[in-house]
Design an enzyme around this catalytic site. Structure first.
Site, PDB file in Angstrom:
ATOM      1  N   LYS A  71       0.795  -1.372   0.088  1.00  0.00           N
ATOM      2  CA  LYS A  71       0.194   0.254  -0.006  1.00  0.00           C
ATOM      3  C   LYS A  71       0.992   1.201   0.173  1.00  0.00           C
ATOM      4  O   LYS A  71       1.025   1.971  -0.903  1.00  0.00           O
ATOM      5  CB  LYS A  71      -1.049  -0.071   1.418  1.00  0.00           C
ATOM      6  CG  LYS A  71      -2.318   0.990   1.248  1.00  0.00           C
ATOM      7  CD  LYS A  71      -2.542   1.457   2.793  1.00  0.00           C
ATOM      8  CE  LYS A  71      -4.101  -0.176   2.161  1.00  0.00           C
ATOM      9  NZ  LYS A  71      -5.048   0.699   3.917  1.00  0.00           N
TER      10      LYS A  71
ATOM     11  N   GLU B  17      10.653  -5.739   2.924  1.00  0.00           N
ATOM     12  CA  GLU B  17      11.192  -7.124   1.836  1.00  0.00           C
ATOM     13  C   GLU B  17      10.066  -7.227   1.068  1.00  0.00           C
ATOM     14  O   GLU B  17      11.508  -7.312  -0.106  1.00  0.00           O
ATOM     15  CB  GLU B  17      10.046  -8.274   2.846  1.00  0.00           C
ATOM     16  CG  GLU B  17      10.726  -8.359   4.242  1.00  0.00           C
ATOM     17  CD  GLU B  17       9.806  -7.916   5.684  1.00  0.00           C
ATOM     18  OE1 GLU B  17       9.123  -6.672   5.001  1.00  0.00           O
ATOM     19  OE2 GLU B  17       9.703  -8.940   6.562  1.00  0.00           O
TER      20      GLU B  17
ATOM     21  N   GLY C 219      -4.386  -5.003   5.681  1.00  0.00           N
ATOM     22  CA  GLY C 219      -4.044  -5.612   4.800  1.00  0.00           C
ATOM     23  C   GLY C 219      -3.966  -6.977   5.112  1.00  0.00           C
ATOM     24  O   GLY C 219      -4.727  -8.179   3.869  1.00  0.00           O
ATOM     25  N   ARG C 220      -5.028  -8.088   6.013  1.00  0.00           N
ATOM     26  CA  ARG C 220      -5.146  -8.843   6.144  1.00  0.00           C
ATOM     27  C   ARG C 220      -6.842  -9.808   5.514  1.00  0.00           C
ATOM     28  O   ARG C 220      -7.036 -10.899   5.471  1.00  0.00           O
ATOM     29  CB  ARG C 220      -5.437  -9.880   7.409  1.00  0.00           C
ATOM     30  CG  ARG C 220      -5.680  -8.694   8.328  1.00  0.00           C
ATOM     31  CD  ARG C 220      -5.484  -9.356   9.904  1.00  0.00           C
ATOM     32  NE  ARG C 220      -6.202  -8.255  11.301  1.00  0.00           N
ATOM     33  CZ  ARG C 220      -5.032  -7.208  11.035  1.00  0.00           C
ATOM     34  NH1 ARG C 220      -4.472  -6.858  10.252  1.00  0.00           N
ATOM     35  NH2 ARG C 220      -5.789  -6.813  12.314  1.00  0.00           N
TER      36      ARG C 220
ATOM     37  N   GLU D 136      -3.675 -12.016  13.934  1.00  0.00           N
ATOM     38  CA  GLU D 136      -3.358 -10.487  14.562  1.00  0.00           C
ATOM     39  C   GLU D 136      -4.131  -9.377  14.267  1.00  0.00           C
ATOM     40  O   GLU D 136      -4.687  -8.546  15.119  1.00  0.00           O
ATOM     41  CB  GLU D 136      -2.777 -10.253  12.769  1.00  0.00           C
ATOM     42  CG  GLU D 136      -1.934  -9.001  12.339  1.00  0.00           C
ATOM     43  CD  GLU D 136      -1.206  -8.756  11.446  1.00  0.00           C
ATOM     44  OE1 GLU D 136      -1.907  -8.808  10.098  1.00  0.00           O
ATOM     45  OE2 GLU D 136      -0.196  -8.519  11.248  1.00  0.00           O
TER      46      GLU D 136
ATOM     47  N   HIS E  22      -2.727 -38.208   9.978  1.00  0.00           N
ATOM     48  CA  HIS E  22      -0.907 -39.275   9.830  1.00  0.00           C
ATOM     49  C   HIS E  22      -0.195 -38.309  10.942  1.00  0.00           C
ATOM     50  O   HIS E  22       0.941 -38.663  11.259  1.00  0.00           O
ATOM     51  CB  HIS E  22      -0.666 -39.440   8.511  1.00  0.00           C
ATOM     52  CG  HIS E  22      -1.720 -40.510   7.961  1.00  0.00           C
ATOM     53  ND1 HIS E  22      -1.910 -41.511   8.128  1.00  0.00           N
ATOM     54  CD2 HIS E  22      -2.909 -40.013   7.385  1.00  0.00           C
ATOM     55  CE1 HIS E  22      -3.057 -42.321   7.873  1.00  0.00           C
ATOM     56  NE2 HIS E  22      -3.492 -41.147   7.623  1.00  0.00           N
TER      57      HIS E  22
ATOM     58  N   LYS F   5      10.152  -4.258  13.861  1.00  0.00           N
ATOM     59  CA  LYS F   5      10.714  -3.439  12.681  1.00  0.00           C
ATOM     60  C   LYS F   5      11.368  -2.452  13.668  1.00  0.00           C
ATOM     61  O   LYS F   5      12.505  -2.450  13.046  1.00  0.00           O
ATOM     62  CB  LYS F   5      10.149  -2.949  12.170  1.00  0.00           C
ATOM     63  CG  LYS F   5       8.962  -3.637  11.471  1.00  0.00           C
ATOM     64  CD  LYS F   5       7.597  -2.819  10.624  1.00  0.00           C
ATOM     65  CE  LYS F   5       7.082  -4.129  10.123  1.00  0.00           C
ATOM     66  NZ  LYS F   5       5.183  -3.779   9.706  1.00  0.00           N
TER      67      LYS F   5
END
Lengths: 621, 621
Positions: B255, B261, B315-316, B402, B433, B558
Site C-alpha cells: 500500500k 521485504e 492488509g489481512r 493478527e 497421520h 521493525k
C-alpha cells in the site's frame, strides 16, 4: 446398533505398521514381553513424575521467576554466557528463556528424578522402551556409521541398515545414470513418492531444504521429485500434472503396504501408468519401501525393488531409513544423502555422550518442559529464518504432537498434567506479517528462532545497504530481543506518543525464545537439525514418563472411517440414503445424506477407471 | 545506549500502511477524531465484557457443561436439529460443540451485552471502528455489488471500488490476450506477485483453491502465477527459477510502497529484468498495487499501471481488493474472480441481515468465544478435507491471530482474559497421520472440519469400493464422531484388549468440532468461506471488545531490525565486530558476531549486483 459394534465392525490399518488389524488380543503371551520391556526404572517410576520433590521444587520456583523480567536477566553477562552453547558447529542461545541458572539446576534435578540418562541409554541399548508395542526405538541406527554396533534383542542392526543403504545407492545410481529404463526405453527423471504422515512430512522437509542448496541442485538438475500423500483426488491431479509417464517412477512407501490412502493412491498411479504404458510397465515404473514383500509382489512390484525398514523405526522417525533416503537419493544422489545421515549421526553421538548440562537436545527438552508444565505455555512456534526450512514446522508438528500428545503415562496412569504441546510455525520474515502480532501482544508463545550464517543463495544489489540475506537476518536478531524486552509505557510517553495510543503500543516483553544459528543449510546441517528436534521430543517424553513412540490415538478414526466407507458403498449400490437403523447419530445421518444426495450418480453404466482428463494427455500408445 | 534510544533510532515501515514512520505523535489534533470514532456504545463498554452478568452467567454455566458428554448430547435429536444450519448452499453442523441450546441462549445474551449487532452495523455503516488508526473497516465494500452504497465519511466507496475492478478487468484482458507485450514483443504468461503478509497469504489461499478447479484451470492454461513474499534470497531463487523474463510480469503489492521485504524483492526482480532486458523494460514488465503513486513512479512503474486500494481495507482483509484480484485475474481471468467476489458478497449480506440466532459467522464466533474464554481451549485446528484448501489455515492464521492477538481492549484497558487463539491446520487426511494423535488423546483442540460434496477432480477406479473422494470424505465424517464419542475402557474390555493396553487405547471423547459442508469448491464458494471466517474473527473481537483491525504489535520488531541493519552495514564497511558500546545485550552481541565472522567478505571489489546464476540463464541479449 451400539456404537461399540460399529467400531468393532471396522478394520484398522495403520500407517505406522501396527500389525494388529482389529482389536483382538495378541495370541502370544505378551505379559512376559511386557515385563521384559518394563525395566526396573519403570517400576520405580510408577509414581508420577509430578509427585517427585524435583517437580515440586520447580513448581515453587515459578513464583521466583514470575518476579523477573528478561530485560533484567539479559543484563547478567555471566548468565548469558552460561546459557549459550556451541557444539558441532551449531550455536544455540537459551538466554532469552525465562530461566536462571538456578532453574537449569532444578531442571537437571528433574532430569535425574526422571532417570533421563538411563532412559537415553536404554533407547540406544535397544531396550523395548516402546512398551505398548513391545518394540525398540532405534531410529539412531538408520544413520549409524558402518562400524557402529546398535542392537535389538542382542542382534546388531547396523549391517542390515547398511545392506539397505547400499542397495539404495546402487539402485539410485542405475536410475540416475539412465541404465534403468522405463517401459518405452526412456530413462526415468521424475519420481513420485507416494506416502502419508511419517512417510511424507520428513522427506518433504528434507527435499525442501535441499532443493535450493547449490550442491544438491547440481545433483538434481533435470530431475523432478513430487510427493503424493492425501487420498484427495485433487492431490493426485496435482502430483501427476504435466508428468510424462514414460519418464516417471513411483515409490510406494508403506511399511505394511496396507495404509489406506497410500494404497489407493498407489493403485491410482498404477492405473495411470498402465492405461498409457500397458500392464507390464509396473515393474519398470513402480518400486516400494515396505517390509511386506508378499503384498508388494501381489501389487505387481518386483520384491527385488522393495526396500525395507524395521519395527524399531517409527513412522515419524523414519526419514533416515529407506522411507526418505530412497526417494531423496533418486533426486539428489546417494552422496548428498550420506551427508544428511552423517549430520544426524553427529547429533546422535552428541545426545548419547554429552553430559546433560551441555547436551543440546536435553537443554532444549528440559526448557520446553519448563515452559509447558511450569510456566503454563501450551504452544511453541518454530520460526526458521530460511525459506528452505519452510517444511520444518509441519514435520516437527508431527514428530512432537504425535509423540507426546498422550493422556496416560507409560504405565497407563492418567496424567495429572497436560503432556505435549501445540506446535506451529512459518518461515521468517513471513510470520512477522502474519501471527507475530499475537506473539508480541497477545498470549505468550515460546519461540524457536533458527538462523543461517551463510545462505544457500546470494542476492546483493549494489545500491542496497545490506544483502537480501542480511536483511532477512536483521529480523532474526531483532525479533528475539523485541519479544524479550518489550516496550514500556514510560518509553512511549518519553517519545510523546498520544495517551490514548499508549496502551495499544505497549509491549509487555518477557516473552521467551531460543535462538539457533547454523553455519549454513547443507545436507549435513539439515541432518543435525532433524536429530536435534527428534531428541528434544524424546527428552520431553522421558521426563513426562510417557511413551513417545506409540500412537494409539490414530486408531479410532480409522475404525469409524471404515464403517462410513461401507455405508457410502451401500448407499451408492442400493440407491438409498442413511436411515436411523444404520447406527449413526442424527447429526451424522443428516450430514451423510447431504453428501450423498449432492453427488451425481456414477456417469458410467459400465465400471471403468475415471481420471482427470489432464492426466492422460501423454498417451503415446 | 538505553534501549529506548535504540528503538527511536529505527524507522518503522508498515505492511499495513501506517503512515507514521516513527513514534512521534501526529501533529493534528487527534482527540476530536478519537471521540468521533468512539461511539456511545464504546463509552458504554468502558467496563470490560468480563464484568457483565452475561459473562458471569456463562462462567457459571461451565460447570453444567463439564458434567455432560457429547455422546449424550448427540443423542438428543432436537438439539442436533437446532444446532445445524443451512444457508446459501452451505451446511454447517455445530452439534458436536460442547454446548446446549441453553448455552446458545446465554451466548446470545453475551452478544447483546457486547452490542454485537450494533457493532456489526457500525462496521457496515463506515464508522471508524478501527479507532486507534481512525479508520473505517470496509473490506465488505471491496466485493460489493455495483449498485450497493457503502460509505466512509458519508461518501459512497463502491463506485471507486468498481473503478479499480473495471481497470483490472481491462488490464488483465489486455495481458491475457497478448495485446500487452513485453519489452521484446512477446506476450506475458508468467506473473510473479511480490508481497508479504496480507498481500500474500490471502491471494495464495485463493490461487491454491482455484488451480485445480476445472473452469479456472481452463482459464489459466499455459499461465503461471507465483508468489514472492520472503526477503530470503532463497525465495527469490525459487520464485524466478525457470522463468523467461521476456514472458514475465511482476506485480508489486504494498500500500505504501515502503514495505521493507517487498521493496527489496521488487528491486531484486527489477534488477533481474533489466540485466537481461534493459532499463526500459520496467514499464512493460512491472505493475503495482499501491496507493503511493509518487513512489510507484519513482520506482519506474507507470502510475497508469498502479491499482489502488484504501485505508479502510486492512492488509489481512485485502484479498478482494486489487491486492488479490489483480494477480488472480491475470491468472484466471476477471470473470472467475467476479464469481469469487460474489460468493464473499453473499456471505456479507448474510452477516449483515440475518438474525443472530441463524447467523453463521455469529454462531461460529460465539461458539469459539465459548471454547476459548469459558472452556479454556486456547487453540483451534482448521482441517479442510480438500487439498485445494491447503492454504486456508495459513491465511486464517493471519486473519485471526493478527486481528485478535491483543492485550488491551479497544479503550486501552488491559484485558482480564486472553483474547485471540492459536490457529493451525493441515488438510485431511494428512493431518490424521500427523497431529491428530494429540487431538484425540492429548489436549483438547476444537476443530473446524470442512468437507466438499462434489470434488474438483474425480478419480474412481473400477475395482475400488468407493471413489477416491468418497475415501477422503469417509474420514471427514468419521473423525468428528471419533473425537466426540471416544472409546471407553468398558468397550475395550468387551473386545478383550489386554489390560495393560486398555489405558493407552482409551479415548476420552467429548472433544468439540464444527463440520462445514460445501457443495463444491468453486470461485464462488471460496469467496463464501473467506468471508465466513473473516466475519467470525470480527464477531470474536466485537464480543471481547478489542480492536481487531489494528496491528501495533508488528512495530517493535521493525524498529529493532532497523537498528540491526545499521549495525550489520557498519560492520561490513568498517570491518569491525559488534562491541559492548553498540547497545546490544551481551547475548545478542555474541550472536551477531558469530554471524558476522562466519560470513565471507563480499567477493567483489567493485559493487555490483549478485544473483544466483541459475536465474540468469535466459539472457537473450
Amino acid at each position: 446398533m451400539a456404537f461399540s459394534q460399529l467400531q468393532a465392525a471396522g478394520k484398522q490399518t495403520s500407517e505406522n505398521g501396527n500389525s494388529n488389524p482389529n482389536p483382538i488380543p495378541l495370541t502370544r503371551d505378551v505379559s512376559v514381553n511386557v515385563s521384559r520391556s518394563l525395566s526396573s526404572m519403570d517400576k520405580a517410576m510408577e509414581t508420577s513424575i509430578a509427585s517427585t520433590d524435583a517437580w515440586r521444587a520447580l513448581q515453587e520456583h515459578v513464583a521466583e521467576i514470575e518476579n523477573t523480567h528478561l530485560k533484567d536477566l539479559l543484563a547478567d553477562q555471566g548468565r548469558c554466557e552460561a546459557m549459550s552453547k556451541e557444539d558441532m558447529g551449531l550455536y544455540i542461545d537459551f538466554s532469552r528463556q525465562r530461566a536462571t541458572q538456578d532453574t537449569i539446576k532444578k531442571l537437571m534435578d528433574l532430569a535425574r528424578a526422571a532417570n533421563l540418562k538411563e532412559k537415553i541409554d536404554a533407547m540406544y541399548a535397544g531396550d523395548h522402551i516402546n512398551s505398548t508395542e513391545d518394540r525398540a526405538v532405534l531410529h539412531v541406527a538408520t544413520r549409524a556409521r558402518r562400524e557402529q554396533v546398535i542392537c535389538d534383542d542382542g542382534k546388531n542392526q547396523v549391517p542390515e541398515v547398511w545392506g539397505v543403504l547400499d542397495r539404495i545407492k546402487a539402485f539410485s545410481e542405475k536410475v540416475r545414470s539412465g541404465e534403468w529404463k522405463g517401459a518405452t526405453g526412456k530413462p526415468i527423471k521424475n519420481i513420485v513418492a507416494i506416502g502419508i504422515g511419517g512417510s511424507f512430512l520428513g522427506p518433504l522437509f528434507v527435499h525442501t531444504a535441499l532443493r535450493t542448496e547449490p550442491k544438491a541442485m547440481m545433483q538434481s538438475r533435470g530431475r523432478t521429485l513430487r510427493f503424493l500423500a492425501n487420498v484427495d483426488p485433487i492431490d493426485v491431479a496435482r502430483a501427476l500434472n504435466g508428468l510424462d509417464p514414460e519418464e516417471t517412477m513411483a515409490v510406494v512407501i508403506s511399511k505394511t503396504f496396507t495404509t489406506a490412502e497410500t494404497m489407493l493412491n498407489a493403485r491410482t498411479v498404477r492405473s495411470w501408468l498402465t492405461s498409457q504404458l500397458g500392464e507390464e510397465s509396473v515393474a519398470q515404473h513402480m518400486v516400494a519401501v515396505s517390509t511386506n514383500l508378499k503384498l508388494v509382489k501381489e501389487f505387481g512390484i518386483d520384491p527385488e525393488n522393495a526396500f525395507g525398514f524395521w519395527d524399531w523405526v517409527g513412522g515419524r522417525y523414519s526419514v533416515c531409513s529407506a522411507v526418505g533416503i530412497l526417494p531423496l537419493s533418486l533426486q539428489y544422489g546417494f552422496e548428498v544423502m550420506e551427508q544428511f545421515l552423517s549430520g544426524a549421526n553427529a547429533m546422535d553421538d552428541h545426545f548419547r555422550e554429552t553430559p546433560l548440562e551441555s547436551n543440546l537436545p536435553v537443554l532444549m527438552g528440559l526448557l520446553s518442559v519448563w515452559n509447558i508444565s511450569f510456566l503454563g505455555y501450551p504452544a511453541r512456534a518454530i520460526l526458521p529464518y530460511c525459506q528452505a526450512l519452510s517444511k520444518l514446522a509441519p514435520h516437527i508438528q508431527q514428530v512432537s504432537m504425535e509423540s507426546n500428545g498422550k493422556g496416560v503415562d507409560i504405565n497407563g496412569n492418567v496424567l495429572p498434567f497436560e503432556a505435549g504441546e501445540i506446535d506451529f510455525g512459518e518461515p521468517g520474515t513471513n510470520g512477522q506479517h502474519s501471527f507475530y502480532q499475537l506473539i508480541h501482544q497477545g498470549r505468550v508463545v515460546p519461540c524457536d528462532f533458527i538462523g543461517i550464517v551463510r545462505s544457500q543463495q546470494s542476492v546483493y544489489l549494489k545500491d542496497e545497504i545490506v544483502s537480501n540475506h542480511d536483511e532477512l537476518m536483521c529480523n532474526f536478531f531483532a525479533q528475539a530481543d523485541a519479544l524479550a524486552y518489550g516496550k514500556s509505557r514510560e518509553e512511549l510517553r518519553s517519545q510523546n506518543v498520544p495517551d490514548y495510543l499508549i496502551p495499544h503500543r505497549s509491549f509487555t516483553g518477557n516473552r521467551p525464545s531460543t535462538s539457533l544459528l547454523l553455519p549454513e543449510l547443507s545436507a549435513y546441517t539439515v541432518g543435525q537439525v532433524l536429530a536435534l528436534y527428534e531428541h528434544q521430543v524424546a527428552v520431553q517424553g522421558f521426563v513426562w514418563n510417557i511413551n513417545s513412540f506409540d500412537q494409539w490415538g490414530v486408531e479410532l478414526g480409522k475404525v469409524l472411517a471404515s464403517r462410513v466407507r461401507q455405508m457410502i458403498n451401500q448407499s451408492r449400490n442400493k440407491h438409498r440414503f442413511v436411515n436411523n437403523s444404520d447406527g449413526f447419530n442424527y447429526s451424522t445421518t443428516r450430514l451423510l445424506n447431504k453428501y450423498l444426495q449432492g453427488k451425481t450418480q456414477l456417469l458410467y453404466p459400465e465400471p471403468r477407471d475415471v481420471f482427470p482428463a489432464e492426466l492422460l494427455e501423454h498417451n503415446p500408445l
